[in-house]
Design a protein around this motif. Structure first.
Motif, mmCIF file in Angstrom:
data_model
loop_
_atom_site.group_PDB
_atom_site.id
_atom_site.type_symbol
_atom_site.label_atom_id
_atom_site.label_comp_id
_atom_site.label_asym_id
_atom_site.label_seq_id
_atom_site.Cartn_x
_atom_site.Cartn_y
_atom_site.Cartn_z
ATOM 1 N N LEU A 185 -25.159 -16.503 37.237
ATOM 2 C CA LEU A 185 -24.911 -17.814 37.846
ATOM 3 C C LEU A 185 -24.032 -18.656 36.937
ATOM 4 O O LEU A 185 -23.129 -19.358 37.399
ATOM 5 C CB LEU A 185 -26.237 -18.545 38.093
ATOM 6 N N GLY A 243 -20.531 -17.130 37.121
ATOM 7 C CA GLY A 243 -19.946 -17.476 38.426
ATOM 8 C C GLY A 243 -19.554 -18.931 38.491
ATOM 9 O O GLY A 243 -18.496 -19.284 39.040
ATOM 10 N N LEU A 274 -26.014 -12.676 41.949
ATOM 11 C CA LEU A 274 -26.168 -13.947 41.237
ATOM 12 C C LEU A 274 -27.621 -14.218 40.832
ATOM 13 O O LEU A 274 -27.887 -15.151 40.078
ATOM 14 C CB LEU A 274 -25.630 -15.110 42.084
#
Length: 228
Positions: free
Chosen positions: A75, A78, A69
């Motif tokens: 990020l 995700g 990440l």
């Protein structure tokens, strides 16, 4: 050590424990179904060793995702995946029909490990996002929540069935984590740092949007089920 006494650390740890427990429902079903055909004296062994194996793999996977990440753009990806997961939590679908009970101890342990690994993707992404790159948080969160998941999985399911608000709380935590992941993305962070009010409006909008959408979808699902 100073990190252990910061509000950020404890709020992130609380989020990780809540995520682990709320998403433990599917794991409880997997464990129960995989071990149900074993003799009573072997069921406990299958549950313990299957869960230990699954947790080791999940811990390694979570640590790997925490590292991944840090790559620019992931990020954001995700966070978007986690928004979908938080919605899915409110609109439960039973996908356990194909889960076969195993007749031998070794097969039951293997089934639990494999099934938990496949189904634990949501948990891995959520915990990694809530940890904000802190490996210590991942480990402490697992140490706290794993014993509860192993010995209290049935209780967790009953609590969620009896008090549906628990699922909404868990979904809100997931949505908040997802929104925080998006606002922490490297190429978006400077903008949100410059306009902090936009950051909080965005986070609140994501949480409220997930809860309202999830509730509407869940109610629609119930109405369709009653009509059929």
């Amino acid at each position: 050590m100073e990190l252990l006494f910061t509000p950020e650390f404890w709020s992130a740890l609380l989020a990780i424990v809540v995520i682990d427990l709320v998403l433990a429902g599917d794991n409880a079903i997997v464990i129960g179904m995989a071990a149900r055909n074993l003799p009573a004296n072997q069921q406990k062994k299958a549950i313990i060793w299957g869960t230990v194996g699954a947790i080791v793999i999940r811990a390694l996977a979570t640590l790997a995702v925490v590292w991944l990440l840090k790559i620019p753009g992931l990020l954001l990806v995700g966070g978007l995946i986690l928004v979908w997961i938080s919605l899915k939590l409110l609109v439960q679908e039973d996908n356990h029909e194909n889960m076969k009970a195993s007749g031998s101890l070794g097969a039951a342990i293997w089934t639990i490990i494999v099934a938990d690994t496949v189904m634990g993707l949501d948990n891995v992404i959520a915990v990694a996002g809530a940890a904000h790159g802190d490996f210590l948080l991942v480990i402490i969160g697992l140490i706290i929540s794993v014993p509860i998941m192993v010995w209290g999985s049935t209780m967790i399911l009953k609590v969620m069935e009896r008090y549906p608000v628990v699922i909404y709380i868990g979904s809100a935590v997931l949505a908040y984590t997802a929104a925080s992941m998006v606002t922490s993305e490297k190429f978006l962070a400077p903008f949100f740092a410059q306009y902090p009010w936009v950051k909080w409006v965005f986070i609140v909008a994501v949480v409220v949007g997930v809860l309202l959408t999830g509730r509407m979808k869940s109610q629609k699902q119930k109405r369709l089920a009653e009509q059929s």
